[in-house]
Scaffold this motif. Sequence first.
Motif, mmCIF file in Angstrom:
data_model
loop_
_atom_site.group_PDB
_atom_site.id
_atom_site.type_symbol
_atom_site.label_atom_id
_atom_site.label_comp_id
_atom_site.label_asym_id
_atom_site.label_seq_id
_atom_site.Cartn_x
_atom_site.Cartn_y
_atom_site.Cartn_z
ATOM 1 N N VAL A 58 22.875 17.321 -11.618
ATOM 2 C CA VAL A 58 24.203 17.923 -11.653
ATOM 3 C C VAL A 58 24.120 19.283 -10.949
ATOM 4 O O VAL A 58 23.037 19.787 -10.672
ATOM 5 C CB VAL A 58 24.736 18.057 -13.101
ATOM 6 C CG1 VAL A 58 24.920 16.677 -13.733
ATOM 7 C CG2 VAL A 58 23.845 18.934 -13.956
ATOM 8 N N SER A 59 25.261 19.880 -10.711
ATOM 9 C CA SER A 59 25.299 21.120 -9.929
ATOM 10 C C SER A 59 24.629 22.301 -10.626
ATOM 11 O O SER A 59 24.163 23.222 -9.965
ATOM 12 C CB SER A 59 26.751 21.485 -9.604
ATOM 13 O OG SER A 59 27.426 21.916 -10.780
ATOM 14 N N GLY A 60 24.619 22.303 -11.951
ATOM 15 C CA GLY A 60 24.067 23.434 -12.687
ATOM 16 C C GLY A 60 25.059 24.565 -12.871
ATOM 17 O O GLY A 60 24.711 25.626 -13.381
ATOM 18 N N LEU A 61 26.304 24.352 -12.487
ATOM 19 C CA LEU A 61 27.354 25.335 -12.708
ATOM 20 C C LEU A 61 28.018 25.066 -14.048
ATOM 21 O O LEU A 61 28.147 23.910 -14.466
ATOM 22 C CB LEU A 61 28.395 25.271 -11.588
ATOM 23 C CG LEU A 61 27.881 25.599 -10.194
ATOM 24 C CD1 LEU A 61 28.963 25.342 -9.160
ATOM 25 C CD2 LEU A 61 27.387 27.038 -10.125
ATOM 26 N N GLY A 62 28.434 26.134 -14.706
ATOM 27 C CA GLY A 62 29.058 25.958 -16.001
ATOM 28 C C GLY A 62 29.827 27.186 -16.433
ATOM 29 O O GLY A 62 29.988 28.149 -15.676
ATOM 30 N N THR A 63 30.276 27.138 -17.693
ATOM 31 C CA THR A 63 31.074 28.203 -18.291
ATOM 32 C C THR A 63 30.514 28.523 -19.662
ATOM 33 O O THR A 63 30.169 27.611 -20.425
ATOM 34 C CB THR A 63 32.542 27.742 -18.428
ATOM 35 O OG1 THR A 63 33.019 27.336 -17.147
ATOM 36 C CG2 THR A 63 33.423 28.847 -18.961
ATOM 37 N N VAL A 64 30.431 29.806 -19.981
ATOM 38 C CA VAL A 64 29.987 30.217 -21.309
ATOM 39 C C VAL A 64 31.059 29.823 -22.316
ATOM 40 O O VAL A 64 32.207 30.268 -22.230
ATOM 41 C CB VAL A 64 29.711 31.740 -21.368
ATOM 42 C CG1 VAL A 64 29.390 32.177 -22.792
ATOM 43 C CG2 VAL A 64 28.583 32.121 -20.413
ATOM 44 N N ASP A 65 30.686 28.957 -23.244
ATOM 45 C CA ASP A 65 31.586 28.459 -24.288
ATOM 46 C C ASP A 65 31.635 29.454 -25.454
ATOM 47 O O ASP A 65 32.692 29.758 -25.982
ATOM 48 C CB ASP A 65 31.072 27.091 -24.736
ATOM 49 C CG ASP A 65 31.933 26.438 -25.780
ATOM 50 O OD1 ASP A 65 33.113 26.201 -25.489
ATOM 51 O OD2 ASP A 65 31.424 26.163 -26.878
ATOM 52 N N THR A 66 30.475 29.937 -25.853
ATOM 53 C CA THR A 66 30.332 30.981 -26.862
ATOM 54 C C THR A 66 28.928 31.550 -26.732
ATOM 55 O O THR A 66 28.087 30.964 -26.040
ATOM 56 C CB THR A 66 30.613 30.457 -28.290
ATOM 57 O OG1 THR A 66 30.728 31.564 -29.185
ATOM 58 C CG2 THR A 66 29.528 29.504 -28.755
ATOM 59 N N TYR A 67 28.662 32.679 -27.375
ATOM 60 C CA TYR A 67 27.345 33.296 -27.241
ATOM 61 C C TYR A 67 27.095 34.240 -28.413
ATOM 62 O O TYR A 67 28.013 34.612 -29.150
ATOM 63 C CB TYR A 67 27.220 34.059 -25.916
ATOM 64 C CG TYR A 67 28.047 35.323 -25.879
ATOM 65 C CD1 TYR A 67 27.464 36.564 -26.167
ATOM 66 C CD2 TYR A 67 29.403 35.287 -25.562
ATOM 67 C CE1 TYR A 67 28.228 37.720 -26.155
ATOM 68 C CE2 TYR A 67 30.157 36.431 -25.542
ATOM 69 C CZ TYR A 67 29.572 37.651 -25.843
ATOM 70 O OH TYR A 67 30.314 38.791 -25.847
ATOM 71 N N THR A 68 25.848 34.642 -28.542
ATOM 72 C CA THR A 68 25.462 35.694 -29.470
ATOM 73 C C THR A 68 24.352 36.508 -28.821
ATOM 74 O O THR A 68 23.675 36.021 -27.918
ATOM 75 C CB THR A 68 25.003 35.116 -30.831
ATOM 76 O OG1 THR A 68 24.844 36.173 -31.770
ATOM 77 C CG2 THR A 68 23.695 34.336 -30.697
ATOM 78 N N VAL A 69 24.181 37.722 -29.283
ATOM 79 C CA VAL A 69 23.102 38.569 -28.794
ATOM 80 C C VAL A 69 22.051 38.661 -29.887
ATOM 81 O O VAL A 69 22.365 38.986 -31.031
ATOM 82 C CB VAL A 69 23.608 39.981 -28.417
ATOM 83 C CG1 VAL A 69 22.452 40.863 -27.960
ATOM 84 C CG2 VAL A 69 24.679 39.889 -27.331
ATOM 85 N N ASN A 70 20.817 38.324 -29.541
ATOM 86 C CA ASN A 70 19.703 38.378 -30.490
ATOM 87 C C ASN A 70 18.981 39.716 -30.354
ATOM 88 O O ASN A 70 18.589 40.107 -29.258
ATOM 89 C CB ASN A 70 18.722 37.238 -30.220
ATOM 90 C CG ASN A 70 17.579 37.288 -31.205
ATOM 91 O OD1 ASN A 70 17.747 36.942 -32.361
ATOM 92 N ND2 ASN A 70 16.432 37.760 -30.758
ATOM 93 N N TYR A 71 18.793 40.392 -31.493
ATOM 94 C CA TYR A 71 18.074 41.663 -31.530
ATOM 95 C C TYR A 71 16.755 41.537 -32.283
ATOM 96 O O TYR A 71 15.986 42.485 -32.334
ATOM 97 C CB TYR A 71 18.930 42.746 -32.209
ATOM 98 C CG TYR A 71 20.152 43.095 -31.412
ATOM 99 C CD1 TYR A 71 20.112 44.067 -30.420
ATOM 100 C CD2 TYR A 71 21.357 42.448 -31.641
ATOM 101 C CE1 TYR A 71 21.239 44.390 -29.680
ATOM 102 C CE2 TYR A 71 22.488 42.767 -30.907
ATOM 103 C CZ TYR A 71 22.425 43.733 -29.928
ATOM 104 O OH TYR A 71 23.536 44.042 -29.195
ATOM 105 N N GLN A 72 16.501 40.372 -32.880
ATOM 106 C CA GLN A 72 15.298 40.161 -33.688
ATOM 107 C C GLN A 72 14.118 39.769 -32.808
ATOM 108 O O GLN A 72 14.186 38.787 -32.072
ATOM 109 C CB GLN A 72 15.551 39.058 -34.731
ATOM 110 C CG GLN A 72 14.375 38.740 -35.604
ATOM 111 C CD GLN A 72 13.987 39.912 -36.488
ATOM 112 O OE1 GLN A 72 14.837 40.575 -37.047
ATOM 113 N NE2 GLN A 72 12.705 40.158 -36.605
#
Length: 134
Positions: A58-72
């Motif tokens: 596949v092309s490898g293109l996409g859209t961020v659906d949701t995310y979180t930032v890990n600090y641990q």
Amino acid sequence: MTWQRSRIRLDKDNRAFWTGGSEGKLMIHRCDDCDGFIHPPREFCRHCQSENVAPHAVSGLGTVDTYTVNYQKWAPDMEVPFVIARVRLDDAPDVILTSNIVNCPVDAVDIDDKVRVVFEEQDGFWYPLFEKVA
């Protein structure tokens, strides 16, 4: 990302996904009967139950659906903070990969950002990560 990731147990179904990055290809299983995409890779289609499935680049293109930032920091060589995101692939309907967004500050990532796959190699495995599309 520079820490040692968990080793993958390769099998006939997932091998293309974890090694396709050596050729710069994001390989997602697709059914040749109904054209449905299957991830995680399986030996049969979850849409029509056909066994006529195979890896497809596949092309490898996409859209961020949701995310979180890990600090641990859970490993001595782990660099924090970093982004863990769900990426909805543009040309593989219903396939969402959980991965990292790299090559940008963590506060530069947002929902609906356009991203493209990049690969990180460790011990012969090619981990699909994503970076923002400029």
